[in-house]
Design a protein around this motif. Sequence first.
Motif, PDB file in Angstrom:
ATOM      1  N   TYR A  11       0.817  -1.214   0.000  1.00 41.76           N
ATOM      2  CA  TYR A  11       0.000   0.000   0.000  1.00 41.76           C
ATOM      3  C   TYR A  11       0.849   1.262   0.000  1.00 41.76           C
ATOM      4  O   TYR A  11       0.441   2.300  -0.525  1.00 41.76           O
ATOM      5  CB  TYR A  11      -0.916   0.034   1.229  1.00 41.76           C
ATOM      6  N   ALA A  12       2.031   1.186   0.611  1.00 41.19           N
ATOM      7  CA  ALA A  12       2.845   2.377   0.796  1.00 41.19           C
ATOM      8  C   ALA A  12       3.714   2.723  -0.405  1.00 41.19           C
ATOM      9  O   ALA A  12       4.261   3.824  -0.463  1.00 41.19           O
ATOM     10  CB  ALA A  12       3.740   2.214   2.035  1.00 41.19           C
ATOM     11  N   HIS A  13       3.860   1.820  -1.372  1.00 34.70           N
ATOM     12  CA  HIS A  13       4.745   2.097  -2.506  1.00 34.70           C
ATOM     13  C   HIS A  13       4.432   3.440  -3.177  1.00 34.70           C
ATOM     14  O   HIS A  13       5.333   4.273  -3.336  1.00 34.70           O
ATOM     15  CB  HIS A  13       4.677   0.964  -3.529  1.00 34.70           C
ATOM     16  N   PRO A  14       3.183   3.688  -3.597  1.00 36.04           N
ATOM     17  CA  PRO A  14       2.904   4.975  -4.246  1.00 36.04           C
ATOM     18  C   PRO A  14       3.094   6.166  -3.317  1.00 36.04           C
ATOM     19  O   PRO A  14       3.598   7.210  -3.733  1.00 36.04           O
ATOM     20  CB  PRO A  14       1.437   4.838  -4.682  1.00 36.04           C
ATOM     21  N   GLN A  15       2.701   6.035  -2.056  1.00 32.52           N
ATOM     22  CA  GLN A  15       2.822   7.147  -1.114  1.00 32.52           C
ATOM     23  C   GLN A  15       4.275   7.577  -0.939  1.00 32.52           C
ATOM     24  O   GLN A  15       4.605   8.755  -1.003  1.00 32.52           O
ATOM     25  CB  GLN A  15       2.259   6.737   0.248  1.00 32.52           C
ATOM     26  N   VAL A  16       5.123   6.595  -0.684  1.00 36.36           N
ATOM     27  CA  VAL A  16       6.535   6.911  -0.458  1.00 36.36           C
ATOM     28  C   VAL A  16       7.171   7.426  -1.740  1.00 36.36           C
ATOM     29  O   VAL A  16       7.972   8.357  -1.722  1.00 36.36           O
ATOM     30  CB  VAL A  16       7.299   5.680   0.062  1.00 36.36           C
ATOM     31  N   ALA A  17       6.817   6.814  -2.865  1.00 36.19           N
ATOM     32  CA  ALA A  17       7.390   7.236  -4.143  1.00 36.19           C
ATOM     33  C   ALA A  17       7.044   8.687  -4.446  1.00 36.19           C
ATOM     34  O   ALA A  17       7.912   9.476  -4.862  1.00 36.19           O
ATOM     35  CB  ALA A  17       6.900   6.331  -5.262  1.00 36.19           C
ATOM     36  N   ILE A  18       5.785   9.054  -4.260  1.00 35.84           N
ATOM     37  CA  ILE A  18       5.364  10.435  -4.523  1.00 35.84           C
ATOM     38  C   ILE A  18       6.121  11.400  -3.619  1.00 35.84           C
ATOM     39  O   ILE A  18       6.578  12.467  -4.064  1.00 35.84           O
ATOM     40  CB  ILE A  18       3.846  10.570  -4.337  1.00 35.84           C
TER      41      ILE A  18
END
Length: 389
Positions: A78-85
């Motif tokens: 779940y955190a991949h997009p959040q951290v990437a952004i």
Amino acid sequence: MDQVRVAVIGLGMGFSHARTLAAGRIAGGKLSAICDLNPAKQEEAKATLPSDVKIWNDADALIASGEIDAVIIATPHYAHPQVAIKCLSHGLHVLIEKPAGVYTKQVREMNLAAASSGKVFSIMYNQRCNPLYKKLRELIADGELGEIRRMNWIVTNWYRSQSYYDSGGWRATWGGEGGGVLINQSPHQLDLWQWTTGMMPKRIRAFCSFGKYRNIEVEDDVTAYAEYENGATAVFITTTGEAPGTNRYEVTGDRGKIVIEDGKLTFWRLRVPEPEFNQQYTGGFGEPECWKCDVPISGDNPQHSGIIQNFMDAIRQGTPLIAPGEEGIHGLTLSNAMHLSTWTDHWVDLPLDEDLYYELLQERIAQSSSQKTVREVGPVDMSKTFGTY
């Protein structure tokens, strides 16, 4: 840039990447920092990694520190997009672990952020380095197989015991992982399915069984059928509950058939394309002459280190990416479509209804037994969510 200062966030799968960098196996890349919430992982990092690698327990602070140039993100799905952004907004280059995320709506936001950042953005689709699949992609792109008619992939060698699922409260839950075999074990095959053929289906009908073989809430057995604009069809079968398992990928075109199995690529090549034979043949029973060709495969398979090296080369020299991060949405679209088809008991047309998928996923997250539930994508304290994976 002579040397890229790299941080790894998440020391589950990420520990392997950290060790690869620390050992000096990636030209132009230096492990400068790691981040994990788990004190035991921090102590393990302190004991096994070089002393000049800085250890963080606050992802926000690390990202904003100015002490790194690039990040490898190995957090929970779940955190991949959040951290990437977050990383991209601070001018950092990003390599994310697979899958790109849990649902395409959040991944689309990440892709938009990457496109406007001007930074290198890659995903850990290390199977794209496998010379077997590279050769298949090459043969199809060069027209050796002709027009594709059928694809079949049986990948059932993902056996997982109940003790595996019991090892973490987040495993095999809608709140913790966002899915089962499709989101955890099979993302590489879902990527390769569309990457090798260059085709995405127009619609999918899938039958996912949830907790069929194990005491889990997500899918552990899947059979999916897909249709394409040119009339081609595909079947994708996967499970974590069978032994012994099979991994056989078969692609049929009007010029023959290619099979990848047991580390070999075999091409059954028709001397005359099937449509041409059918038009000309008048003998009743008969079929085109076929040659069995064991195609020689050359080159090594650098796996994860190959993707990391390519990531470094793209940053330093502008080398084209093997696995652009934006392409992570394709395989995820396939798995989301399979879930949605099962939940609605109906065909799902592509592009899929992302809002409906998100709505139905949230219903399952609300009932999830996960101890590490991420209910919404939005502003969060990342230092408290991105721990060991």
